[in-house]
Each structure stands twice: as C-alpha cells, then as structure tokens.
Scaffold this motif. Structure first.
Motif, PDB file in Angstrom:
ATOM      1  N   LEU A 473      32.908  36.336  55.490  1.00  0.00           N
ATOM      2  CA  LEU A 473      31.691  35.608  55.131  1.00  0.00           C
ATOM      3  C   LEU A 473      30.452  36.502  55.205  1.00  0.00           C
ATOM      4  CD1 LEU A 473      32.298  32.158  56.880  1.00  0.00           C
ATOM      5  CD2 LEU A 473      32.479  32.705  54.440  1.00  0.00           C
ATOM      6  N   ALA A 474      30.522  37.532  56.053  1.00  0.00           N
ATOM      7  CA  ALA A 474      29.389  38.452  56.194  1.00  0.00           C
ATOM      8  C   ALA A 474      29.396  39.539  55.127  1.00  0.00           C
ATOM      9  CB  ALA A 474      29.409  39.092  57.581  1.00  0.00           C
ATOM     10  N   THR A 475      30.481  39.654  54.389  1.00  0.00           N
ATOM     11  CA  THR A 475      30.569  40.647  53.320  1.00  0.00           C
ATOM     12  C   THR A 475      30.782  39.935  51.979  1.00  0.00           C
ATOM     13  OG1 THR A 475      32.935  40.909  53.830  1.00  0.00           O
ATOM     14  CG2 THR A 475      31.431  42.502  54.789  1.00  0.00           C
ATOM     15  N   ARG A 476      30.707  40.675  50.921  1.00  0.00           N
ATOM     16  CA  ARG A 476      30.749  40.076  49.586  1.00  0.00           C
ATOM     17  C   ARG A 476      32.116  40.315  48.944  1.00  0.00           C
ATOM     18  NH1 ARG A 476      29.281  42.123  44.447  1.00  0.00           N
ATOM     19  NH2 ARG A 476      28.645  40.483  42.975  1.00  0.00           N
ATOM     20  N   ALA A 477      32.748  39.213  48.548  1.00  0.00           N
ATOM     21  CA  ALA A 477      34.012  39.342  47.817  1.00  0.00           C
ATOM     22  C   ALA A 477      33.731  39.886  46.428  1.00  0.00           C
ATOM     23  CB  ALA A 477      34.698  37.987  47.721  1.00  0.00           C
ATOM     24  N   LYS A 478      34.537  40.807  45.969  1.00  0.00           N
ATOM     25  CA  LYS A 478      34.320  41.413  44.657  1.00  0.00           C
ATOM     26  C   LYS A 478      34.617  40.391  43.554  1.00  0.00           C
ATOM     27  CE  LYS A 478      35.198  46.134  46.149  1.00  0.00           C
ATOM     28  NZ  LYS A 478      35.982  47.377  45.970  1.00  0.00           N
ATOM     29  N   PRO A 479      33.752  40.320  42.541  1.00  0.00           N
ATOM     30  CA  PRO A 479      33.967  39.353  41.458  1.00  0.00           C
ATOM     31  C   PRO A 479      35.336  39.487  40.797  1.00  0.00           C
ATOM     32  CG  PRO A 479      31.783  40.315  41.301  1.00  0.00           C
ATOM     33  CD  PRO A 479      32.508  41.079  42.364  1.00  0.00           C
ATOM     34  N   GLU A 480      35.794  40.728  40.629  1.00  0.00           N
ATOM     35  CA  GLU A 480      37.094  40.924  39.986  1.00  0.00           C
ATOM     36  C   GLU A 480      38.234  40.399  40.859  1.00  0.00           C
ATOM     37  OE1 GLU A 480      35.700  45.119  41.383  1.00  0.00           O
ATOM     38  OE2 GLU A 480      34.833  43.203  40.738  1.00  0.00           O
ATOM     39  N   ALA A 481      38.051  40.426  42.200  1.00  0.00           N
ATOM     40  CA  ALA A 481      39.079  39.884  43.103  1.00  0.00           C
ATOM     41  C   ALA A 481      39.133  38.362  42.983  1.00  0.00           C
ATOM     42  CB  ALA A 481      38.781  40.294  44.546  1.00  0.00           C
ATOM     43  N   ILE A 482      37.960  37.742  42.879  1.00  0.00           N
ATOM     44  CA  ILE A 482      37.916  36.284  42.714  1.00  0.00           C
ATOM     45  C   ILE A 482      38.502  35.881  41.362  1.00  0.00           C
ATOM     46  CG2 ILE A 482      36.371  34.302  42.479  1.00  0.00           C
ATOM     47  CD1 ILE A 482      34.542  35.607  44.540  1.00  0.00           C
ATOM     48  N   GLU A 483      38.172  36.632  40.321  1.00  0.00           N
ATOM     49  CA  GLU A 483      38.723  36.344  38.992  1.00  0.00           C
ATOM     50  C   GLU A 483      40.250  36.471  38.992  1.00  0.00           C
ATOM     51  OE1 GLU A 483      38.507  38.158  34.429  1.00  0.00           O
ATOM     52  OE2 GLU A 483      37.063  38.802  35.953  1.00  0.00           O
ATOM     53  N   GLN A 484      40.733  37.507  39.650  1.00  0.00           N
ATOM     54  CA  GLN A 484      42.181  37.716  39.740  1.00  0.00           C
ATOM     55  C   GLN A 484      42.845  36.605  40.542  1.00  0.00           C
ATOM     56  OE1 GLN A 484      44.123  41.773  40.511  1.00  0.00           O
ATOM     57  NE2 GLN A 484      44.287  40.754  42.492  1.00  0.00           N
ATOM     58  N   PHE A 485      42.195  36.161  41.618  1.00  0.00           N
ATOM     59  CA  PHE A 485      42.708  35.056  42.425  1.00  0.00           C
ATOM     60  C   PHE A 485      42.872  33.807  41.567  1.00  0.00           C
ATOM     61  CE2 PHE A 485      42.109  31.219  44.922  1.00  0.00           C
ATOM     62  CZ  PHE A 485      42.890  31.425  46.048  1.00  0.00           C
ATOM     63  N   ASN A 486      41.862  33.488  40.794  1.00  0.00           N
ATOM     64  CA  ASN A 486      41.922  32.300  39.932  1.00  0.00           C
ATOM     65  C   ASN A 486      43.029  32.423  38.886  1.00  0.00           C
ATOM     66  OD1 ASN A 486      39.749  31.101  41.271  1.00  0.00           O
ATOM     67  ND2 ASN A 486      38.235  32.048  39.917  1.00  0.00           N
ATOM     68  N   ALA A 487      43.200  33.628  38.342  1.00  0.00           N
ATOM     69  CA  ALA A 487      44.269  33.848  37.367  1.00  0.00           C
ATOM     70  C   ALA A 487      45.639  33.673  38.018  1.00  0.00           C
ATOM     71  CB  ALA A 487      44.149  35.247  36.768  1.00  0.00           C
ATOM     72  N   ALA A 488      45.778  34.177  39.238  1.00  0.00           N
ATOM     73  CA  ALA A 488      47.056  34.048  39.941  1.00  0.00           C
ATOM     74  C   ALA A 488      47.385  32.596  40.223  1.00  0.00           C
ATOM     75  CB  ALA A 488      47.013  34.848  41.242  1.00  0.00           C
ATOM     76  N   VAL A 489      46.376  31.810  40.546  1.00  0.00           N
ATOM     77  CA  VAL A 489      46.594  30.377  40.777  1.00  0.00           C
ATOM     78  C   VAL A 489      47.090  29.708  39.494  1.00  0.00           C
ATOM     79  CG1 VAL A 489      45.469  28.176  41.297  1.00  0.00           C
ATOM     80  CG2 VAL A 489      44.943  30.198  42.671  1.00  0.00           C
ATOM     81  N   ARG A 490      46.477  30.064  38.356  1.00  0.00           N
ATOM     82  CA  ARG A 490      46.896  29.466  37.085  1.00  0.00           C
ATOM     83  C   ARG A 490      48.326  29.871  36.730  1.00  0.00           C
ATOM     84  NH1 ARG A 490      41.572  31.020  35.642  1.00  0.00           N
ATOM     85  NH2 ARG A 490      42.352  32.812  34.441  1.00  0.00           N
ATOM     86  N   VAL A 491      48.649  31.140  36.951  1.00  0.00           N
ATOM     87  CA  VAL A 491      50.005  31.607  36.665  1.00  0.00           C
ATOM     88  C   VAL A 491      51.012  30.870  37.549  1.00  0.00           C
ATOM     89  CG1 VAL A 491      51.571  33.583  36.858  1.00  0.00           C
ATOM     90  CG2 VAL A 491      49.312  33.885  35.845  1.00  0.00           C
ATOM     91  N   ASN A 492      50.679  30.749  38.829  1.00  0.00           N
ATOM     92  CA  ASN A 492      51.590  30.074  39.760  1.00  0.00           C
ATOM     93  C   ASN A 492      51.767  28.603  39.384  1.00  0.00           C
ATOM     94  OD1 ASN A 492      53.059  30.206  42.504  1.00  0.00           O
ATOM     95  ND2 ASN A 492      51.685  28.470  42.763  1.00  0.00           N
ATOM     96  N   ASP A 493      50.664  27.944  39.042  1.00  0.00           N
ATOM     97  CA  ASP A 493      50.751  26.522  38.661  1.00  0.00           C
ATOM     98  C   ASP A 493      51.605  26.341  37.413  1.00  0.00           C
ATOM     99  OD1 ASP A 493      49.174  25.906  40.794  1.00  0.00           O
ATOM    100  OD2 ASP A 493      47.323  25.622  39.640  1.00  0.00           O
ATOM    101  N   TYR A 494      51.448  27.230  36.446  1.00  0.00           N
ATOM    102  CA  TYR A 494      52.260  27.134  35.223  1.00  0.00           C
ATOM    103  C   TYR A 494      53.733  27.335  35.559  1.00  0.00           C
ATOM    104  CZ  TYR A 494      54.053  27.991  30.542  1.00  0.00           C
ATOM    105  OH  TYR A 494      54.783  27.923  29.378  1.00  0.00           O
ATOM    106  N   ALA A 495      54.010  28.351  36.385  1.00  0.00           N
ATOM    107  CA  ALA A 495      55.403  28.650  36.735  1.00  0.00           C
ATOM    108  C   ALA A 495      56.037  27.486  37.496  1.00  0.00           C
ATOM    109  CB  ALA A 495      55.473  29.920  37.571  1.00  0.00           C
TER     110      ALA A 495
END
Length: 515
Positions: A473-495
């Motif tokens: 919480l004291a540091t900043r999550a990288k935007p590309e990491a958050i984007e990748q996280f969301n993509a992984a969730v979509r892939v997992n949900d589809y699978a």
C-alpha cells in the motif's frame, strides 16, 4: 524382502529412464511441458507432500502420545482441500499468462513486473535454504528405515535411498518425479490399508484398540496413558491452534504448487481436488489405525518396537505380520513416501539455483543443453549437502519437516494468495513478506520460552501478511502488472467456464494473448 526392495528400485530407475527419453528441453525438465493429467497431478502432489512423515512421523506421534496429535492431520486435510480449491486453478492460469513462468520465483517476478530481479533472487535463496533441511529430513527417514527394516547401518541406508532418488531425478526431471510419485502414492495408499486391516485379524479382540492404551501399559511404555483418546489432553489452546495452522503452509510449498502450474488446464483442478482429497483422507485413516493397532499388538504378542519414539511402528508391524516378500513390497511404501518428497524437493531446489539464481546473476543467454546439464549437476550437489546435515541427526523427522514447512508457509503462502487475488500486490511488498516471514520462523523456532509453544508458522504468516499489505500500500503497483492481473482473471474465468476448451483456446479468447 531384499528382492522386493530391489524390484522397487528397478521400477523407479526404469521410470527415470523412460522420462529421460521424453525430456529433451530444459522447460520440460523443470515443468513437464504443462501437460500433467489431473489424476497424476493429484497423486503426485499428495505423495510429494506426505514424505516419510505419513508412515513414520504421524503414526509414531499418535502411538507415543495419543489422539491429541490428530490436530496436525485435521489442519493438513483442510489445507489440502483449500489449496486445490482456491490456489490451483488460478495459479495454472496466472503462471502462464505471467510470462509463461516455470518456477515459483519467476512467477513472483513476472506477476509484479519486478525489473530489479531482487524478488526472484530472494525467493530462490529461501527455497534453497529451507529445502536443504527438508531434503535432509528425507535422508534421516531413509537411514531410520534401513536400520529398522534390515538392522543395518543408518549411514548405509541413507546413502542407498539417497543415491537411487538422485539418479532418477537427475536423469528424468519433472516427468520422472511426477510419474514415480504416482506409483509411490498408490503404494502408500495400499500399504496404509493393508497393515492395520491385517493386524485387526490377528488381535484377540479387535475392539481393544479403542481402549487398550488408556487402561494398560503398551509398547515400550511401562504405564497406561489415561488420556490417550482425549483430543484435548495435554495440549493447550495455543498448541491446537498451532497444529491446525499446519494447513496454512500448503499455499507456500513450492513442491506442491508446482503441480498446479503443470496441469493441462485450470478446469481440471476440480477433478484433481477430488482425487487428491480422497487419497490423503484414506491415507490419514490408515495412519491413525496403524497407531491404534500397534498399541494392542505389541502388548498381546510380546514383540518389541524398534524405536521407543514410535516412528518405526508401521515398519515393525509390516515385518511381523507378513511373509518377507509381501512385507518387502509393503515396506517399499515407506521408501516411496521418503523418495517421492525428496525427488520433488531436489528438482525444485535445482531449478531455483539455475533458473532463478544463475540465469539472473550471469545476465547472459546459455544453451538449453547447458541448462539441462547444470540442473542435473545441482541435484547431486544439493543431495550431498543434505547428506552432510543428516549424518548426525539432532531432530526427529517430524521436527525437521515442521521447521521447513513453517518456513515456506510463512515466506511464500501470503505472497502466493495475494498474487492470485490482490491486484495491488507490489514487488517490494512481496519481498517484505518473504523476508519477514522467513526470519520470524527462524527466530521464533530458536527461542526457548512459553511463547514458542505456538507453532512458528502462525506468527510467521501474521508478520508476513502485515508486512506485505503495509509495504504494497505504501508503494505503487505497476500499471502493466495490474493489466496483466486482469487479463489472467479473464483467461482463468474463460477456462473454468469452458472446461472442454484447451488453455490455448482460453488465451485466444482474451485479447492480446497475454503470455
């Protein structure tokens, strides 16, 4: 008996040779090409998890102390189910979407987009440190097995068991480890049913197993244990919480969660969960009844148990109940438990050394052939260090396993769960969790006070989780990491919604094929 053991060794080496013929690439050596069927993944995870503890440590603790030792088993059973339910499907999806990660440290790095490489190196060092103790516990169990079974020398037995394990792991890699695990897991399953059931037929009154130890001296113990069947006797609330907390450790065990990464698809985790939970439940029941039967059998027959700690109760019963050839086959189950865990740990540690340390430090590309040779060399090196530690064991099998289990559970467990369910996780947060969790376990386990009655995994997980959340919480999550996280969730949900689809189909269904 020797014939049975030699045949078992020959089968293990044959599987190693077969896997060697199937393993031509470095990635296959480390993760088997992500093509593991759910039954193989489930039994392999269970067999590599249980180690000699299932057939020696657990029956021994129950035999010597009583049913108050069941809390560990209950915690582990809950942890097994939860790990397959909530970690397995997502880790399968996330590990491939996150840069096609083939080890846990590389997954952590790719998941958080850590470019400093510090996260990966820290994770690898923790794996090497704790797995050295874990492999050492397997060596200790192998030496005790040889002593009890053949009346031989502890060191000789340790070297024989270690050598065969190293050979098939070295040549066959992940496939050899996984498929030998299946054979070993089924041996363990059958043996833990055969020994207590056969012993019941020998007893004058089988029902005595539910009362004898509480009313009579048994085994090597000169007095009865009136509280033998009391789950709460002699254990405080703190101890019960600590024993149940063994289940927390599952999420952080690299040799278990790697099987999740190797599944053919996330949807197959459900089938693997049913298989794995059933397998481990039956094995636990067999271990409990082995201890119960032993309390009556040794008193009724006048036979002597080899080790007063109780850790040889299964071995001794098998030798006394069966013809030597059958006993030899049954006793290979103990070897199976020991070797299945050691082989997984050797492979994971080797991967950490080469994939997550050497390739990071060297900063240059090397051929896949060289990586294969180096990984095999590291298997031998790690085994030699574990042998050196096990030559004069200063702890029980359960004690060594408990230390390593807590270390991984605290260092990696919170990070694995957060990687899969919290998009705000950052690399500094993950590093803080690993270091604080590992240090807490080490320090807590070294302090001798009333506080340390609590199993070190509990304070370790708490400290690691607080540190991870606070620093993330004291540091900043990288935007590309958050984007990748969301993509992984979509892939997992589809699978998960399309269980007949291949994982490539799921990747195709998500824009950009975020590999």
């Amino acid at each position: 008996m020797i014939t049975a053991i030699v045949l078992y060794f020959a089968v293990m080496l044959a599987i190693g040779y077969y896997s060697w013929r199937k393993t031509s690439k470095y990635d296959d050596y480390v993760l088997g090409g992500r093509d593991l069927p759910p039954f193989v993944a489930a039994i392999s995870a269970g067999a590599s998890d249980m180690s000699g503890w299932l057939l020696m440590g657990l029956p021994g603790a129950l035999f010597a102390t009583g049913m108050s030792e069941l809390w560990i088993m209950i915690g582990l059973l809950m942890g097994t189910w939860a790990n397959w339910k909530w970690v397995a499907p997502r880790l399968r999806s996330f590990s491939e979407v996150s840069g096609d990660s083939i080890t846990l440290p590389s997954f952590f790095e790719n998941r958080t987009h850590d470019t400093s490489r510090v996260l990966r190196v820290v994770a690898a060092v923790i794996i090497i440190f704790f797995f050295t103790f874990y492999v050492s516990s397997g060596m200790v169990a192998g030496g005790k097995y040889y002593e009890s079974t053949f009346g031989g020398n502890y060191l000789t037995g340790m070297l024989i068991v270690g050598a065969v394990t190293v050979i098939y792991t070295l040549i066959g890699g992940f496939l050899a480890v996984s498929y030998t695990d299946v054979v070993q897991g089924m041996l363990m399953f059958a043996a833990l049913l055969a020994v207590p059931i056969t012993a019941l037929f020998v007893l004058n009154n089988p029902a005595d197993i539910f009362s004898f130890a509480a009313e009579n001296p048994y085994g090597p113990y000169p007095e009865a244990n009136p509280t033998y069947f009391n789950l709460f006797a002699g254990v405080s609330a703190v101890t019960i919480i600590g024993n149940l907390a063994w289940g927390l450790g599952y999420m952080g065990q690299p040799h278990i969660v790697t099987r999740f990464m190797a599944l053919r698809s996330p949807a197959e985790a459900a089938s693997a969960r049913r298989t794995g939970t059933t397998w481990v439940s039956v094995c636990y029941i067999g271990a409990v009844f082995t201890a119960l039967v032993g309390t009556v059998y040794f008193s009724q027959t006048g036979a002597q148990i080899t080790d007063a700690s109780g850790e040889t109760v299964f071995l001794d019963l098998a030798k006394l109940l069966f013809h030597p050839l059958i006993a030899g086959i049954i006793l290979t189950a103990v070897l199976a438990a020991i070797m299945s865990t050691m082989s997984s740990q050797l492979l994971i540690t080797s991967s950490a050394l080469i994939e997550d340390l050497y390739r990071v430090v060297a900063k240059r590309e090397v051929s896949g052939r060289w990586l294969l040779l180096a990984s095999r060399g590291m298997v031998v090196a790690i085994a030699l260090i574990a042998v050196a530690l096990a030559v004069n064991p200063s702890d029980t099998v359960l004690g060594l396993v408990g230390f390593a289990w807590a270390g991984f559970g605290a260092a990696f467990g919170p990070v694995v769960v957060a990687s899969l369910y919290w998009k705000r996780l950052t690399a500094p947060g993950a590093i803080a969790a690993m270091l604080s969790g590992a240090v807490t376990v080490f320090v807590w386990g070294s302090i001798d006070s009333a506080l340390t009655e609590l199993y070190e995994i509990v304070p370790g997980v708490i400290v690691a989780t607080v540190a991870m959340v606070a620093v993330s919480l004291a540091t900043r999550a990288k935007p590309e990491a958050i984007e990748q996280f969301n993509a992984a969730v979509r892939v997992n949900d589809y699978a998960m919604d399309n269980p007949t689809a291949s994982f490539d189909d799921a990747l195709d269904a998500v824009e950009g094929r975020n590999r």
